[in-house]
Design a protein around this motif. Structure first.
Motif, mmCIF file in Angstrom:
data_model
loop_
_atom_site.group_PDB
_atom_site.id
_atom_site.type_symbol
_atom_site.label_atom_id
_atom_site.label_comp_id
_atom_site.label_asym_id
_atom_site.label_seq_id
_atom_site.Cartn_x
_atom_site.Cartn_y
_atom_site.Cartn_z
ATOM 1 N N SER A 39 0.826 -1.202 0.000
ATOM 2 C CA SER A 39 0.000 0.000 0.000
ATOM 3 C C SER A 39 0.862 1.254 0.000
ATOM 4 N N ARG A 40 1.905 1.272 0.837
ATOM 5 C CA ARG A 40 2.818 2.421 0.870
ATOM 6 C C ARG A 40 3.528 2.607 -0.470
ATOM 7 N N HIS A 41 3.975 1.500 -1.033
ATOM 8 C CA HIS A 41 4.668 1.547 -2.315
ATOM 9 C C HIS A 41 3.749 2.097 -3.404
ATOM 10 N N ARG A 42 2.521 1.626 -3.464
ATOM 11 C CA ARG A 42 1.567 2.101 -4.465
ATOM 12 C C ARG A 42 1.237 3.575 -4.250
ATOM 13 N N LYS A 43 1.118 3.987 -3.001
ATOM 14 C CA LYS A 43 0.845 5.393 -2.703
ATOM 15 C C LYS A 43 1.987 6.267 -3.214
ATOM 16 N N LYS A 44 3.223 5.829 -2.990
ATOM 17 C CA LYS A 44 4.391 6.581 -3.455
ATOM 18 C C LYS A 44 4.390 6.695 -4.981
ATOM 19 N N ARG A 96 1.753 6.590 -6.945
ATOM 20 C CA ARG A 96 0.678 7.513 -7.330
ATOM 21 C C ARG A 96 1.110 8.955 -7.118
ATOM 22 N N GLU A 97 1.845 9.211 -6.042
ATOM 23 C CA GLU A 97 2.344 10.560 -5.774
ATOM 24 C C GLU A 97 3.324 11.015 -6.858
ATOM 25 N N GLN A 98 3.950 10.061 -7.536
ATOM 26 C CA GLN A 98 4.873 10.366 -8.625
ATOM 27 C C GLN A 98 4.131 10.544 -9.954
ATOM 28 N N GLY A 99 2.808 10.465 -9.898
ATOM 29 C CA GLY A 99 2.012 10.660 -11.108
ATOM 30 C C GLY A 99 1.734 9.381 -11.875
ATOM 31 N N LEU A 100 2.009 8.246 -11.280
ATOM 32 C CA LEU A 100 1.762 6.963 -11.947
ATOM 33 C C LEU A 100 0.446 6.372 -11.467
ATOM 34 N N ARG A 101 -0.103 5.482 -12.267
ATOM 35 C CA ARG A 101 -1.309 4.778 -11.845
ATOM 36 C C ARG A 101 -1.207 3.323 -12.285
#
Length: 73
Positions: A15-20, A22-27
């Motif tokens: 979850s933390r990795h995915r959040k990071k 997403r914060e970088q503009g990835l989905r």
């Protein structure tokens, strides 16, 4: 069998990795690709290859593949 504590730890890290990300503009996306292990794969690849080889644009198609291929490996 994994303990519930182990599973939730992995889920938290993911979850933390995915959040990071997403914060970088990835989905995240899901992509389905051909299963080359499927019993019908080789036959279908041969069929499509033969169709391309017999097409009117075969020479142009092959020239394109040659141009983008790195055969010096």
């Amino acid at each position: 069998m994994a303990k519930q504590q182990d599973v939730s730890g992995v889920a938290t890290r993911v979850s933390r990795h995915r959040k990071k990300l997403r914060e970088q503009g990835l989905r995240p996306i899901q992509m389905w690709v051909i299963d080359t292990r499927h019993p019908d794969f080789a036959e279908e690849a041969r069929r499509q290859g033969a169709a391309v080889a017999q097409s009117a644009g075969e020479a142009d198609d092959q020239a394109f593949i040659d141009a983008i291929s790195d055969l010096d490996v």
